[in-house]
Design a protein around this motif. Structure first.
Motif: not given
Length: 158
Positions: A65-78, A107-119
């Motif tokens: 639910t934190d992810c965008n349509t590409w399956g990575t964490i949404h910028g708003g969530c970051v 905030t600077n967005y350098l690389a996407g993180v997919p769902a299920g990842s622990t950061v």
């Protein structure tokens, strides 16, 4: 640390209290990500009887639910994660801080993180005055690669 210096347990209590306050704010958008921030470590710099600065580290697992349509964490969530983690780190350094509010968050967005990842979310509270804290933060993926960075100012009352 001197006998009057705050202990790690006391700093952890400050962080926990701030997170509880953020969760009780009833802001629907911020509740899910903030509730999943897990405090991992606090590394304070003590000067005399006060905390001059601190590095506060959290872990966070990305939910679908934190992810965008590409399956990575949404910028708003970051942005939300940095916002909450920065306020918690500011509360650790500024003992007694109330009414914490981000006055600036870049905030600077350098690389996407997919769902299920622990950061790993690391917030460095570099300095706190009587009314503002200055922070920088980063989010790294499980391999340690830098994915997001931020610079933040948090205003508060003592």
């Amino acid at each position: 640390m001197t006998a009057l210096s705050p202990t790690i347990d006391e700093l952890t209590q400050r962080a926990d209290a701030c997170q509880r306050e953020l969760l009780s704010a009833q802001v629907k958008l911020t509740t899910p990500p903030v509730s999943r921030l897990k405090l991992q470590h606090i590394e304070p710099t003590i000067k005399g009887d006060r905390v001059a600065s601190a590095c506060v580290t959290f872990s966070f697992t990305v939910d679908p639910t934190d992810c965008n349509t590409w399956g990575t964490i949404h910028g708003g969530c970051v942005f939300t994660v940095f916002n909450a983690a920065g306020k918690i780190a500011a509360a650790v350094v500024a003992n007694g801080a109330r009414g914490l509010v981000s006055t600036d968050l870049t905030t600077n967005y350098l690389a996407g993180v997919p769902a299920g990842s622990t950061v790993t979310v690391e917030m460095d509270c570099l300095r706190a005055t009587r009314s503002i804290a200055f922070l920088r933060g980063s989010i790294r993926d499980a391999s340690g690669a830098l994915c997001y960075i931020c610079v933040q100012n948090v205003g508060f009352e003592l």
